[in-house]
Design an enzyme around this catalytic site. Sequence first.
Site, mmCIF file in Angstrom:
data_model
loop_
_atom_site.group_PDB
_atom_site.id
_atom_site.type_symbol
_atom_site.label_atom_id
_atom_site.label_comp_id
_atom_site.label_asym_id
_atom_site.label_seq_id
_atom_site.Cartn_x
_atom_site.Cartn_y
_atom_site.Cartn_z
ATOM 1 N N HIS A 170 21.501 74.657 94.894
ATOM 2 C CA HIS A 170 20.661 74.447 93.705
ATOM 3 C C HIS A 170 19.197 74.245 94.115
ATOM 4 O O HIS A 170 18.291 74.836 93.527
ATOM 5 C CB HIS A 170 21.202 73.235 92.930
ATOM 6 C CG HIS A 170 20.390 72.812 91.751
ATOM 7 N ND1 HIS A 170 20.888 72.840 90.463
ATOM 8 C CD2 HIS A 170 19.111 72.326 91.647
ATOM 9 C CE1 HIS A 170 19.946 72.408 89.634
ATOM 10 N NE2 HIS A 170 18.866 72.081 90.323
ATOM 11 N N GLU A 171 18.980 73.403 95.122
ATOM 12 C CA GLU A 171 17.604 73.098 95.542
ATOM 13 C C GLU A 171 16.951 74.290 96.230
ATOM 14 O O GLU A 171 15.754 74.535 96.044
ATOM 15 C CB GLU A 171 17.575 71.862 96.457
ATOM 16 C CG GLU A 171 18.135 70.561 95.849
ATOM 17 C CD GLU A 171 17.591 70.230 94.477
ATOM 18 O OE1 GLU A 171 16.432 70.604 94.177
ATOM 19 O OE2 GLU A 171 18.321 69.608 93.680
ATOM 20 N N HIS A 187 15.445 76.636 93.810
ATOM 21 C CA HIS A 187 14.099 76.257 93.344
ATOM 22 C C HIS A 187 13.022 76.874 94.230
ATOM 23 O O HIS A 187 11.956 77.250 93.744
ATOM 24 C CB HIS A 187 13.932 74.736 93.358
ATOM 25 C CG HIS A 187 14.511 74.030 92.163
ATOM 26 N ND1 HIS A 187 14.076 74.252 90.876
ATOM 27 C CD2 HIS A 187 15.482 73.086 92.067
ATOM 28 C CE1 HIS A 187 14.748 73.471 90.036
ATOM 29 N NE2 HIS A 187 15.618 72.753 90.731
ATOM 30 N N CYS A 242 19.465 69.336 85.987
ATOM 31 C CA CYS A 242 18.247 69.525 86.771
ATOM 32 C C CYS A 242 17.147 68.672 86.162
ATOM 33 O O CYS A 242 16.990 68.645 84.949
ATOM 34 C CB CYS A 242 17.836 70.997 86.747
ATOM 35 S SG CYS A 242 16.342 71.334 87.699
ATOM 36 N N LEU A 243 16.396 67.979 87.009
ATOM 37 C CA LEU A 243 15.295 67.155 86.507
ATOM 38 C C LEU A 243 14.230 68.011 85.824
ATOM 39 O O LEU A 243 13.483 67.498 85.002
ATOM 40 C CB LEU A 243 14.674 66.353 87.659
ATOM 41 C CG LEU A 243 15.557 65.220 88.190
ATOM 42 C CD1 LEU A 243 15.021 64.697 89.520
ATOM 43 C CD2 LEU A 243 15.653 64.088 87.177
ATOM 44 N N GLN A 265 9.174 71.475 92.104
ATOM 45 C CA GLN A 265 9.400 70.669 90.892
ATOM 46 C C GLN A 265 8.314 69.612 90.700
ATOM 47 O O GLN A 265 8.161 69.080 89.602
ATOM 48 C CB GLN A 265 10.765 69.961 90.945
ATOM 49 C CG GLN A 265 11.958 70.903 90.877
ATOM 50 C CD GLN A 265 13.257 70.126 90.920
ATOM 51 O OE1 GLN A 265 13.762 69.815 91.992
ATOM 52 N NE2 GLN A 265 13.774 69.788 89.746
ATOM 53 N N GLY A 272 18.802 65.395 93.953
ATOM 54 C CA GLY A 272 18.096 66.403 94.734
ATOM 55 C C GLY A 272 16.778 66.743 94.068
ATOM 56 O O GLY A 272 16.660 66.639 92.845
HETATM 57 C C1 QAP Z 1 20.685 69.191 91.139
HETATM 58 O O1 QAP Z 1 19.852 67.506 89.771
HETATM 59 C C2 QAP Z 1 22.174 69.117 90.975
HETATM 60 O O2 QAP Z 1 19.013 66.090 82.843
HETATM 61 C C3 QAP Z 1 20.000 67.861 91.126
HETATM 62 O O3 QAP Z 1 18.272 63.637 82.064
HETATM 63 C C4 QAP Z 1 22.743 68.584 89.821
HETATM 64 O O4 QAP Z 1 19.433 65.384 90.257
HETATM 65 C C5 QAP Z 1 22.986 69.605 91.948
HETATM 66 C C6 QAP Z 1 18.947 64.445 86.071
HETATM 67 C C7 QAP Z 1 24.129 68.523 89.700
HETATM 68 C C8 QAP Z 1 24.354 69.540 91.819
HETATM 69 C C9 QAP Z 1 24.934 69.002 90.698
HETATM 70 C C10 QAP Z 1 19.100 65.414 85.109
HETATM 71 C C11 QAP Z 1 18.564 63.174 85.679
HETATM 72 C C12 QAP Z 1 19.178 64.724 87.489
HETATM 73 C C13 QAP Z 1 18.876 65.134 83.774
HETATM 74 C C14 QAP Z 1 19.572 66.222 89.402
HETATM 75 C C15 QAP Z 1 18.474 63.859 83.389
HETATM 76 C C16 QAP Z 1 18.330 62.877 84.340
HETATM 77 C C17 QAP Z 1 19.426 65.957 87.985
HETATM 78 CO CO CO Z 2 16.908 71.369 89.884
#
Ligand code: QAP
Ligand code: CO
Length: 194
Positions: free
Chosen positions: A151-152, A155, A109-110, A51, A46
């Site tokens: 989550h999104e 943001h 989270c990215l 972001q 997401g």
């Molecule tokens: C939000 O997050 C989310 O730390 C989206 O090193 C996450 O895509 C919603 C990511 C989990 C529900 C459950 C994070 C990639 C990606 C990192 C992501 C990383 C590489 C996060």
């Molecule tokens: Co995020």
Amino acid sequence: MARLEILTFPNPILRKVSTAVETVTDEMRAFVQDMIETMYESRGIGLAAPQVGRNIRLIVLDTRPKENGRYQIEDMTELERKAYHNGPLVLFNPEVKKKQGKQTYEEGCLSVPTFYETVERADVIELHALNEQGEKIVIEADGLLSVCLQHEIDHLDGKLFIDRLSMIKSTRIKDKIRKHGYPKPVEEKPTEKS
Ligand code: QAP
Ligand code: CO
């Protein structure tokens, strides 16, 4: 198409309340493609417009489970299957209209790379939004899709998952990042061995 730079905590742009999108223009659709490319190339599920530096109410997501390059449709809930049509979800001005129950999920989270913590959110939600064509749509979601949508949308309101932890955990993570930054990404290069 272009890969966009992802902003990380504590960038102040991530703290702003984003503005609703009045009309979905072609320029907006081109930006959506860049966001989708950026999400996939960063291995995210997401991504919200702030972001990548734009404070507008737009999110893209693809929470479909993938294994060996194939989507595992059988592993999705009925509501998740209904929400997706062909590609990733693109939602303008998403608004949660109903929430039911609670679930917990270990989120990342990215914009907070390498940190993962368990967050409690609503279980089932109903959401109203505009799709890429600017049409009004309603999505019912549970499971990971519900978590990712919440989550999104956070943001878009300047909120991060690390704000939803206990005060002690939240403060510890934020202080650590402010003091030391993020760990350097590990380069995947073969090492010399004798
Ligand atoms: C939000 O997050 C989310 O730390 C989206 O090193 C996450 O895509 C919603 C990511 C989990 C529900 C459950 C994070 C990639 C990606 C990192 C992501 C990383 C590489 C996060
Ligand atoms: Co995020």
